[in-house]
Scaffold this motif. Sequence first.
Motif, PDB file in Angstrom:
ATOM      1  N   ASN A  25       8.776 -15.831 -17.783  1.00 35.01           N
ATOM      2  CA  ASN A  25       9.783 -16.781 -18.241  1.00 35.01           C
ATOM      3  C   ASN A  25      11.126 -16.502 -17.572  1.00 35.01           C
ATOM      4  O   ASN A  25      11.909 -17.429 -17.352  1.00 35.01           O
ATOM      5  CB  ASN A  25       9.944 -16.692 -19.760  1.00 35.01           C
ATOM      6  N   SER A  26      11.351 -15.241 -17.274  1.00 36.32           N
ATOM      7  CA  SER A  26      12.622 -14.903 -16.663  1.00 36.32           C
ATOM      8  C   SER A  26      12.376 -14.455 -15.228  1.00 36.32           C
ATOM      9  O   SER A  26      11.610 -13.546 -14.984  1.00 36.32           O
ATOM     10  CB  SER A  26      13.295 -13.771 -17.444  1.00 36.32           C
ATOM     11  N   GLY A  27      12.968 -15.095 -14.306  1.00 33.20           N
ATOM     12  CA  GLY A  27      12.886 -14.673 -12.920  1.00 33.20           C
ATOM     13  C   GLY A  27      11.578 -15.035 -12.244  1.00 33.20           C
ATOM     14  O   GLY A  27      10.728 -15.714 -12.832  1.00 33.20           O
ATOM     15  N   PRO A  28      11.397 -14.506 -11.015  1.00 34.06           N
ATOM     16  CA  PRO A  28      10.194 -14.832 -10.263  1.00 34.06           C
ATOM     17  C   PRO A  28       8.981 -14.098 -10.823  1.00 34.06           C
ATOM     18  O   PRO A  28       9.119 -13.062 -11.465  1.00 34.06           O
ATOM     19  CB  PRO A  28      10.530 -14.334  -8.854  1.00 34.06           C
ATOM     20  N   GLY A  29       7.791 -14.593 -10.562  1.00 35.49           N
ATOM     21  CA  GLY A  29       6.579 -13.979 -11.074  1.00 35.49           C
ATOM     22  C   GLY A  29       6.177 -12.756 -10.278  1.00 35.49           C
ATOM     23  O   GLY A  29       6.749 -12.461  -9.231  1.00 35.49           O
ATOM     24  N   LEU A  30       5.181 -12.031 -10.801  1.00 29.27           N
ATOM     25  CA  LEU A  30       4.632 -10.877 -10.074  1.00 29.27           C
ATOM     26  C   LEU A  30       3.490 -11.364  -9.200  1.00 29.27           C
ATOM     27  O   LEU A  30       2.611 -12.097  -9.665  1.00 29.27           O
ATOM     28  CB  LEU A  30       4.121  -9.830 -11.056  1.00 29.27           C
ATOM     29  N   VAL A  31       3.482 -10.912  -7.970  1.00 28.24           N
ATOM     30  CA  VAL A  31       2.494 -11.415  -7.023  1.00 28.24           C
ATOM     31  C   VAL A  31       1.497 -10.312  -6.641  1.00 28.24           C
ATOM     32  O   VAL A  31       1.892  -9.182  -6.376  1.00 28.24           O
ATOM     33  CB  VAL A  31       3.192 -11.947  -5.751  1.00 28.24           C
ATOM     34  N   GLY A  32       0.227 -10.690  -6.627  1.00 24.02           N
ATOM     35  CA  GLY A  32      -0.808  -9.781  -6.130  1.00 24.02           C
ATOM     36  C   GLY A  32      -1.551  -9.051  -7.250  1.00 24.02           C
ATOM     37  O   GLY A  32      -0.974  -8.684  -8.272  1.00 24.02           O
TER      38      GLY A  32
END
Lengths: 438, 173
Positions: B35-42
Amino acid sequence: MAAGTLYTYPENWRAFKAQIAAQYSGAKLKVASTPPAFSFGQTNRTPAFLSNFPTGKVPAYQGDDGFCLTESNAIAYYLCSDALRGTSPQASAQVLQWVSFADADIVPSASAWVFPTLGIMQFNKQATEQAKEEMKRALAYLNQHLNTRTFLVGERVSLADITVACSLLWAYKQVLEPAFRQAYPNVNRWFVTCINQPQFKTVLGEVKLCEKMAQFDAKKFTDVQPKKDTPPKEKKGGKEGKKEKKEDKKKEEKKAAAPAAEEMDECEVALAAEPKTKDPYAHLPKSPFVMDEFKRKYSNEDTLTVALPHFWEHFDREGYSIWYGEYRFPKELTQTFMSCNLISGMFQRLDRLRKTAFASMILFGTNNNSTISGIWVFRGQDLAFPLSDDWQIDYESYAWRKLEVDSEECKTMVKEYFAWEGDFKHVGMPISQGKIFK
Amino acid sequence: MALKELSSLEKFLGLKKPNKYSTQGDRKVPVLQSNSGPGLVGLVTIATHLTQEAKKPDLLGSSAEERAVVQQWLEYRVTRLDGCAKEDIRTILKDLNTYLEDKVYLAGNHISIADPLMYYGLHHIIMDLAVHEKEKYLNVTRWFDHMQHYPIVRHHLPPVAVLRNRVYTSGHH
């Protein structure tokens, strides 16, 4: 969930089985292995302990509810969760299969191989080689089974893993060096995984696998051996010396022939390893009364016509004394078989006294109305029991009176007690059973 | 595929509240939406994050060395195993089989996050193995069978039949 106390000597792999099972199941298990809670060789010889556990062996379990149990496998089983016992009839039977396998195929060879390296058993090359071969067979079988399996039964740790791993514990610590064990990679993988599970680790601590096969520890062996196993002294007069030598030799041969079959239980080993005191009678002059000879007569010939006359003819009034002992708490004697156990237990604990003493103890009366008394012949003029720490467990439960050797009373008592027949006027109850200490 | 796997992983970790995921790029790299900021990738990043979220740090390894080994296998999973060429499969299985000869788990003596993630990644490969191949890679098969018997591991995947007794006894080890 079970809650109770486990009595054992410290570092007992048989007790570990129960302790690890309790770690898995969450059973509240207190371990009594050190004083004041438990001191091995003493606590397990007290009447209170023996009334719960007649053999006096450990590990022994007593529940907070009073439930008593002996035999390490039974105790471990009792403390298990259902999952550890195997949840289907097949799985629980397989668990039992591996528990039996450990007892029958691992423990004998592991003991025969490892005990000499710990100095608690005489080394015999042939026996050790035989044990190695048996161990190889057992490990090969395990290795094959674990080829396709992670644990012995099912896909989780069970009592089977606990039992078999514990039975291999000393072998892995002492003798299964890398070159030997590399042939069994699946067993190694399984064993290392087991001992590193937190439930195992809490009980076993850090287990260090053997790096170099331990060899027979001759020095330790002589240090801990009871005196009777050392070779008889060079100078020994006549018949007596010869006979003893022969007996010793026989013992040695027997040991050599079947060490695996009659491998010592750790309990016995620990008993044998207890420090031995010196001969308490060393200061007495040699006596003309030959105890062994009398015992032979007593065992092999008629008591009244041969053994008794022999006794009185050769009895040494200076070197020996005759005592009457009577159990002080006859009201506490209930079932006759229990009273008999009391007597045989006492004899067992006085084992080292056998060489110099002879006794006949008799249980009189019936269930719940009985008494125990007996006649003892000791070396020297004093009561023998205080001479050794090992002998003091039972004697205070008896009232002791030294008999005037030439008195009528003494003659009658000796006759009646040795022959197990007569009026026993001082008792006033019929004989139930007699036991001879010889 | 990767999304189902992450939801299984959440269950394995005992996380009650499911997260929202999406994918990005041609290789469908998973992204954990936040919800806050960019998502986690990978996959590795997300799996590590979820494990910490679940407060089960032991699953990332219980010593410095173990943590390194866990990371090694997570990396192996995404760089070597995922999308590997067909001809590489045998090499991967052979290496893994040797590695697992003296191990029950990929890292240390207990299950770690590396085990279920490798299990998820290998599942389609093991599914396709013939009986004699499962026997050839016996240690992999044993480990795989152990994993699939963890009810908390095998959520979205069908069980693979494993023979206990070897059929091709003259075969490889």
